[in-house]
Structure formats: C-alpha cells, structure tokens
Motif scaffolding. Sequence first.
Motif, PDB file in Angstrom:
ATOM      1  N   UNK A  14       0.818  -1.208   0.000  1.00 40.93           N
ATOM      2  CA  UNK A  14       0.000   0.000   0.000  1.00 40.93           C
ATOM      3  C   UNK A  14       0.854   1.261   0.000  1.00 40.93           C
ATOM      4  N   UNK A  15       1.940   1.261   0.759  1.00 43.94           N
ATOM      5  CA  UNK A  15       2.827   2.433   0.778  1.00 43.94           C
ATOM      6  C   UNK A  15       3.454   2.672  -0.584  1.00 43.94           C
ATOM      7  N   UNK A  16       3.817   1.585  -1.250  1.00 39.75           N
ATOM      8  CA  UNK A  16       4.416   1.736  -2.582  1.00 39.75           C
ATOM      9  C   UNK A  16       3.401   2.259  -3.588  1.00 39.75           C
ATOM     10  N   UNK A  17       2.143   1.835  -3.468  1.00 38.53           N
ATOM     11  CA  UNK A  17       1.126   2.270  -4.427  1.00 38.53           C
ATOM     12  C   UNK A  17       0.727   3.719  -4.218  1.00 38.53           C
ATOM     13  N   UNK A  18       0.814   4.224  -2.977  1.00 34.05           N
ATOM     14  CA  UNK A  18       0.372   5.591  -2.694  1.00 34.05           C
ATOM     15  C   UNK A  18       1.535   6.568  -2.521  1.00 34.05           C
ATOM     16  N   UNK A  19       2.751   6.154  -2.787  1.00 33.10           N
ATOM     17  CA  UNK A  19       3.874   7.081  -2.658  1.00 33.10           C
ATOM     18  C   UNK A  19       3.929   8.012  -3.869  1.00 33.10           C
ATOM     19  N   UNK A  20       4.536   9.188  -3.736  1.00 34.62           N
ATOM     20  CA  UNK A  20       4.673  10.092  -4.881  1.00 34.62           C
ATOM     21  C   UNK A  20       5.475   9.425  -6.001  1.00 34.62           C
ATOM     22  N   UNK A  21       5.010   9.599  -7.207  1.00 32.00           N
ATOM     23  CA  UNK A  21       5.669   8.999  -8.355  1.00 32.00           C
ATOM     24  C   UNK A  21       5.012   7.728  -8.838  1.00 32.00           C
ATOM     25  N   UNK A  22       4.185   7.081  -8.013  1.00 32.72           N
ATOM     26  CA  UNK A  22       3.459   5.884  -8.451  1.00 32.72           C
ATOM     27  C   UNK A  22       2.322   6.302  -9.381  1.00 32.72           C
ATOM     28  N   UNK A  23       1.975   5.483 -10.341  1.00 35.05           N
ATOM     29  CA  UNK A  23       0.864   5.825 -11.247  1.00 35.05           C
ATOM     30  C   UNK A  23      -0.427   6.063 -10.481  1.00 35.05           C
ATOM     31  N   UNK A  24      -1.124   7.136 -10.843  1.00 28.93           N
ATOM     32  CA  UNK A  24      -2.366   7.470 -10.144  1.00 28.93           C
ATOM     33  C   UNK A  24      -3.455   6.431 -10.370  1.00 28.93           C
ATOM     34  N   UNK A  25      -3.446   5.793 -11.524  1.00 33.24           N
ATOM     35  CA  UNK A  25      -4.529   4.865 -11.837  1.00 33.24           C
ATOM     36  C   UNK A  25      -4.448   3.578 -11.007  1.00 33.24           C
ATOM     37  N   UNK A  26      -3.320   3.358 -10.321  1.00 30.79           N
ATOM     38  CA  UNK A  26      -3.247   2.183  -9.457  1.00 30.79           C
ATOM     39  C   UNK A  26      -4.299   2.226  -8.355  1.00 30.79           C
TER      40      UNK A  26
END
Length: 558
Positions: free
Chosen positions: A228-240
Amino acid sequence: MSLEPWSGGEVPELTRQVARAAFPKGSLAIRLRDSLGQAFDDVLFVEAFPSDGRPAASPGVLAMVSVMQCAERLSDRQAAEAVRAPIDWKYLLGLDLDDSGFVHSMLARFRARLVAHGLEERVLDSVLEAAAGQGLLRRGGRQRTDTTRVVADVRLLNRMEFVAETLRAALEALAAAAPDWLEQALAERETDWLGRYGQCVDSWHGLPDGQDRDSWLRQVGEDGFHLLSAAWRPGAPDWLHRIPALQTLRPAWVQQYHRNEGGVRVRECEDLPPGHQRLASPYDTDARYGIKKTTGWTGYCLHLTETCDDDAPRPITDIATTSAADGDDSQALPGIHTRLAGRELLPGEQLVDSGYVTAGTLVAARQEHGIDLVGPARRITGGDGRERFGHDDFQTDDARRQAVCPAGQTSISWANTRSSRRTRVPLVQIRFDAAACHDCPLRSRTTAGNSKWGRALTLREPAQRAALQQRRREQDTDAWRARYRPRGGIEATVSQIVHRTDARPSRTAPATHLGHCLAATAVNLIRIDTWQQGHRPDRTRTRTRTNHLCHLLARPSK
C-alpha cells in the motif's frame, strides 16, 4: 449509446401465426404477452441511457428476457439463445422469426446499468402496476412478511485465510495491470512473496515450520502495508488507486491491523470493528458474516412481502436485501413500509414472525402507516432458558418515576437513556436495591443485573410498553391464533423463490438486490398466469395428518 426502441409494440403477424400453430394450448410466454402486452416499456429505463450515440438494444426487451431468465433458471448464454430459437419467446418479445437476437454479454451490461442508476426495483414496480390495473392487487387487505438467508458465492474464510487471500488478490490484479511496477515494488522488500501468496487459499496447508499464528499474521500485515505504501507514494501511477482489489486491500488492513512507530500490531477481540462493518471476503465487499440462532453464513438476508387475501393471486409486493450482520429483522420493517407506501400498496394487516415484533414497530406501524402488525412478541427468558418476569409484571409509575417489582420492592433509580449506537431508541433504565434483591425469594425469576446495582429493568416509552403488554396478553387467545395462522403460507413463497428462481446463492455483489427483484418479478408473472388460468392457491397446510392423529391421541379421555 442512445436509447432507441429495438422492437415494435405489436407481434409480427407471421410470428403470431407460427406461435399459435406450434403452441395450440399456449405457453407461459404466450399467455404473458396476451395478458400484459409489452410489459416493460423502454421509457422506464431512460435514466440509464444517454441521449446520443449509437442505438442501444431495447431495455424493455432485455428486462423481459432477464425476468424470464430467472423463471426458467437460464444462464446469460442460454437466455440469449432462447431469444433466437423458441417461437414462444419471439412471440413474447414481439420479434420477427428471422431476428438473430443479441450477444449474451448485453444482459450483464444491462444489469450493470440498472444497478449504477438505482433502477433495481423498476421492473418489479412495473409488474405490480400492471397487476393493480387488472384488479389483481389493491391497497389495504392483508399481507405477510418473512426473511430467509442468502449465501454469497464466496468461501467462508477464517481470519488467516482472509488476510492472505485479500493480499494475494491485490498482487494478482497488479501483476496483470502493472507487472513492471509490481516487480520493482516487491524487490524493495525481502520476503517470500511467491511461497506465501503464490497460490489460492484453497490450496493453503497451514503455517510454515517454526512460525505461530501471531507472527504469521503480523508478517502478512507488514507485507500488505509495504504494498500500500508503494502504491500511494509520490511517483506511483495514479490509476493504481482505482484497481478494485487494491481498493479492497486498504480498508481490510485498516480493519485488521494497527500501524505506528512501534510497527504493525494485529487487532484482537473488541479492538476489531463490529461485524456489520468488517469485510468477510475480498471478492464480495458487501457480504457480511451473520448468525441467526444456530446458523451462520456469509451473505445477506432477503425479506419477502406478499399479499395473502383469498381473492387475489398473492403477488410479492416488496423485496428487501439487507446484510447478514443485521440480525434484527425489525430494522428492515420501516423501509418495507416506506416502499409499500410509495407503491400505494400498504396493507391494513401485516402478518410477521416474532423477529419483526418489537414495542417500537408495533406503535410505528400503526401511527405512521395505519398497519396492524400481527405477530407474536417474544417472551422474557434468562440465559438458562427459564421464563422470567416480564415488564407487565412490574408496576410502573411514569409520573412519579418509580417501579415496584413482583416482590413488592420499590426502585431506587430511574434514568433516561438510549439503546445502542445504531438504533438510538429512547429507553428508561430502572434499578433496584442490591441488598433487597440478594435475599429475595423471587430472585431467579427477576430481570438480570449485577450485584453492585441489584436488579435492573429497561423499558420503552409508555405507548410502546402498553402495545407490547397488550400483544403478550392477546397472543395466548384462540381468536388471535386463528388470525395469525395464514402467516405460515409465506414459507411456500420462500421455497418457490429459492428453488424456482435460484435466488439463494448471490453470485454478483453489486447486483444482489437486482437479482432478488428480478426473481420476485418472475414469481409474480408465474402466479398471475396461474391465476388467470383459473387455478387458485392451495389452502395452507398447518398440520400433517400424522400430526393431527397424534394430537387426537394425546387428548385426555373423558
């Protein structure tokens, strides 16, 4: 996609001739077309379609196919094939003989549109209006209500299986949608991702050697928080964030774990959310685990209401789908009455079982809707099953704010309070002296309470209390039993909707209520057709012949 009629209002002449020749005695589809005409107009579903775009298939036709699909227990493919092949279905839908029908996936898309625009009950309302127009349904009269469980089409998971399968489902979805991003995210944390989440839970055979339950749950929690932290960190694709499996993982971890500077901690016992809020499966986020008496299941409760007058075909007038965690049936009653009022189908008398009868529902049904709620009130019993003193055994004086118990003791406190956070019903909390209760000879039959405060008594407001006391007195009379006896006939309706339309397993979470409305509509059409053929409902069998014989033998001889 725009809403434009796909078929005409009249049955083509060649279709009519062939159908009459093939079915000289008629069939369910032919008789429904003759009696109801084009039952579902396209205008009923106009809110679910835009005003521009390519023409859409007729939603009225798709609605009728969906209802007949329930009546015949057909899959989407089989229903689409029935539109192309059987002559009586073409007659029902008003299609030419050479009409090739539609692709079966249109049915799923049509159902999704109805759910998205809140039109689940539009099909049921249309049939009820048609039945009322033919004099088969009227306001007032007598109706009955009952509930049955609906099992979600998911596995019953324990806590360890739930967290592991929820995380595995999120990993599976990310592996299909963003494999490169997922590979990079998993490489940042050294753990046995494949060994722990590579297989479904149904092939999981317990804990690894040397690891206990708590450490294993904490390990899964840390893995989930990392993802979850990896998906919501800055730089991760927003569509995830819009991937459904990842949207399910986030609230599931909030419900199952705490995370702070000290690390990840597993929630236990009272720290867990209540059952009506807690997810039970990652594949059906609306299903909840519920227990009723000795039966536990994951899914929903289906509340059925039907007419039970002798001069009507007994159509289903309302369908309510609630969570299995809502074990109190009485909470569904206000919604049932509101919908019946909107359809102008409120009964004068409603037969229900004891689960719907409370002091509040007895008064509210009469004052707000003019309904006489007929059902037995539950007896006051203790945890050992022995009958206790009821509220009517206590003498209460609301003006003086005092109560006298059956042993003659006067209460020492009278306080206004409210029930649980969900209902917030006004109550009165009455307590008696602990010393007087300790030596009381009637202690085993008085209301329960702790030794610090003595006996305790919780009462509703005076009007509700009087209604409940009156019901407990009258339900022991033969006249009331005879009045209540027709309620047992609704068991046949529960059996019909479960076995004829296969309404008990819930296969699609968002469309659960829609499926119940389609099933109820199918049962209504079958009953209307049966009634118009001259067949009348059988009298409810209240006692088998063997039971009656044993009852006669048990009578004392004169």
